[in-house]
Design a protein around this motif. Structure first.
Motif, PDB file in Angstrom:
ATOM      1  N   ALA A 106       0.842  -1.201   0.000  1.00  0.00           N
ATOM      2  CA  ALA A 106       0.000   0.000   0.000  1.00  0.00           C
ATOM      3  C   ALA A 106       0.874   1.247   0.000  1.00  0.00           C
ATOM      4  O   ALA A 106       0.581   2.223  -0.717  1.00  0.00           O
ATOM      5  CB  ALA A 106      -0.940  -0.009   1.202  1.00  0.00           C
ATOM      6  N   ALA A 107       1.948   1.233   0.759  1.00  0.00           N
ATOM      7  CA  ALA A 107       2.855   2.387   0.790  1.00  0.00           C
ATOM      8  C   ALA A 107       3.458   2.624  -0.592  1.00  0.00           C
ATOM      9  O   ALA A 107       3.555   3.767  -1.053  1.00  0.00           O
ATOM     10  CB  ALA A 107       3.958   2.164   1.826  1.00  0.00           C
ATOM     11  N   ALA A 108       3.826   1.542  -1.282  1.00  0.00           N
ATOM     12  CA  ALA A 108       4.383   1.677  -2.632  1.00  0.00           C
ATOM     13  C   ALA A 108       3.325   2.191  -3.613  1.00  0.00           C
ATOM     14  O   ALA A 108       3.611   3.022  -4.485  1.00  0.00           O
ATOM     15  CB  ALA A 108       4.941   0.333  -3.108  1.00  0.00           C
ATOM     16  N   VAL A 109       2.097   1.717  -3.475  1.00  0.00           N
ATOM     17  CA  VAL A 109       1.000   2.179  -4.340  1.00  0.00           C
ATOM     18  C   VAL A 109       0.765   3.669  -4.125  1.00  0.00           C
ATOM     19  O   VAL A 109       0.600   4.430  -5.083  1.00  0.00           O
ATOM     20  CB  VAL A 109      -0.289   1.368  -4.071  1.00  0.00           C
ATOM     21  N   PHE A 110       0.762   4.116  -2.870  1.00  0.00           N
ATOM     22  CA  PHE A 110       0.555   5.539  -2.593  1.00  0.00           C
ATOM     23  C   PHE A 110       1.727   6.377  -3.095  1.00  0.00           C
ATOM     24  O   PHE A 110       1.535   7.489  -3.581  1.00  0.00           O
ATOM     25  CB  PHE A 110       0.289   5.778  -1.109  1.00  0.00           C
ATOM     26  N   ALA A 111       2.946   5.841  -3.019  1.00  0.00           N
ATOM     27  CA  ALA A 111       4.108   6.553  -3.554  1.00  0.00           C
ATOM     28  C   ALA A 111       3.979   6.702  -5.069  1.00  0.00           C
ATOM     29  O   ALA A 111       4.260   7.770  -5.628  1.00  0.00           O
ATOM     30  CB  ALA A 111       5.402   5.826  -3.190  1.00  0.00           C
ATOM     31  N   LEU A 112       3.541   5.645  -5.742  1.00  0.00           N
ATOM     32  CA  LEU A 112       3.334   5.710  -7.190  1.00  0.00           C
ATOM     33  C   LEU A 112       2.220   6.699  -7.531  1.00  0.00           C
ATOM     34  O   LEU A 112       2.317   7.460  -8.497  1.00  0.00           O
ATOM     35  CB  LEU A 112       3.005   4.321  -7.743  1.00  0.00           C
ATOM     36  N   HIS A 119       3.668  14.270 -11.767  1.00  0.00           N
ATOM     37  CA  HIS A 119       4.158  14.301 -13.146  1.00  0.00           C
ATOM     38  C   HIS A 119       3.066  14.261 -14.217  1.00  0.00           C
ATOM     39  O   HIS A 119       3.377  14.229 -15.401  1.00  0.00           O
ATOM     40  CB  HIS A 119       5.135  13.144 -13.358  1.00  0.00           C
ATOM     41  N   LYS A 120       1.799  14.289 -13.828  1.00  0.00           N
ATOM     42  CA  LYS A 120       0.720  14.134 -14.811  1.00  0.00           C
ATOM     43  C   LYS A 120       0.718  15.236 -15.856  1.00  0.00           C
ATOM     44  O   LYS A 120       0.488  14.972 -17.037  1.00  0.00           O
ATOM     45  CB  LYS A 120      -0.636  14.009 -14.137  1.00  0.00           C
ATOM     46  N   SER A 125       1.683  16.826 -21.416  1.00  0.00           N
ATOM     47  CA  SER A 125       2.366  17.698 -22.369  1.00  0.00           C
ATOM     48  C   SER A 125       3.206  16.888 -23.362  1.00  0.00           C
ATOM     49  O   SER A 125       3.194  17.149 -24.568  1.00  0.00           O
ATOM     50  CB  SER A 125       3.252  18.683 -21.609  1.00  0.00           C
ATOM     51  N   ALA A 126       3.936  15.903 -22.849  1.00  0.00           N
ATOM     52  CA  ALA A 126       4.755  15.053 -23.719  1.00  0.00           C
ATOM     53  C   ALA A 126       3.880  14.275 -24.697  1.00  0.00           C
ATOM     54  O   ALA A 126       4.212  14.135 -25.877  1.00  0.00           O
ATOM     55  CB  ALA A 126       5.600  14.099 -22.879  1.00  0.00           C
TER      56      ALA A 126
END
Length: 137
Positions: A106-112, A119-120, A125-126
């Motif tokens: 869950a911590a990794a999911v929240f970090a992602l 970065h959205k 833009s890219a």
């Protein structure tokens, strides 16, 4: 060759994408397939809020069918990411909760998720730039 035969497919995939451990990729692909699944992520996020009963999970996750929730919770229990506590009541009641491994996921999911939010705009833009450059193709 039978439908169940996958030897050639597995060998070709391993040769095309050798992992750090060689042909068997140390089981990483199997783990990434599980945690990258849409329903897995949603169940993990919901259980990060605390213990939930089956119907609570189903109501909290829009679009998930009873069958898909059953399959997902079984897989996550088997993988040791969630715990399942049944109660001998009528009708039967079951509580689901994250294990310590599930909490670390869950911590990794929240970090992602945080990374995605950060970065959205740059990614959008890219994409727009790429689409503009490649629209004539």
């Amino acid at each position: 060759m039978s439908v169940a035969h996958t030897g050639v497919t597995v060998e070709a995939a391993a040769a095309a994408h050798p992992g750090p451990c060689g042909e068997d990729d140390c089981g990483i692909r199997d783990v990434l397939d599980r945690i990258g699944d849409k329903w897995t992520v949603l169940v993990i996020v919901e259980l990060s809020k605390g213990t939930r009963r089956f119907r609570e999970l189903q109501r909290a996750i829009p679009g998930i069918s009873q069958r898909m929730l059953t399959v997902t919770t079984r897989r996550l229990t088997r993988d040791g990411l969630i715990s399942r506590t049944p109660y001998p009541t009528i009708p039967p009641q079951v509580d689901y909760d994250l294990t310590s491994i599930g909490r670390s996921l869950a911590a990794a999911v929240f970090a992602l998720s945080d990374w995605s939010r950060e970065h959205k705009d740059a990614i959008a833009s890219a994409r727009a730039e790429w689409d503009e450059q490649n629209s004539a193709i």
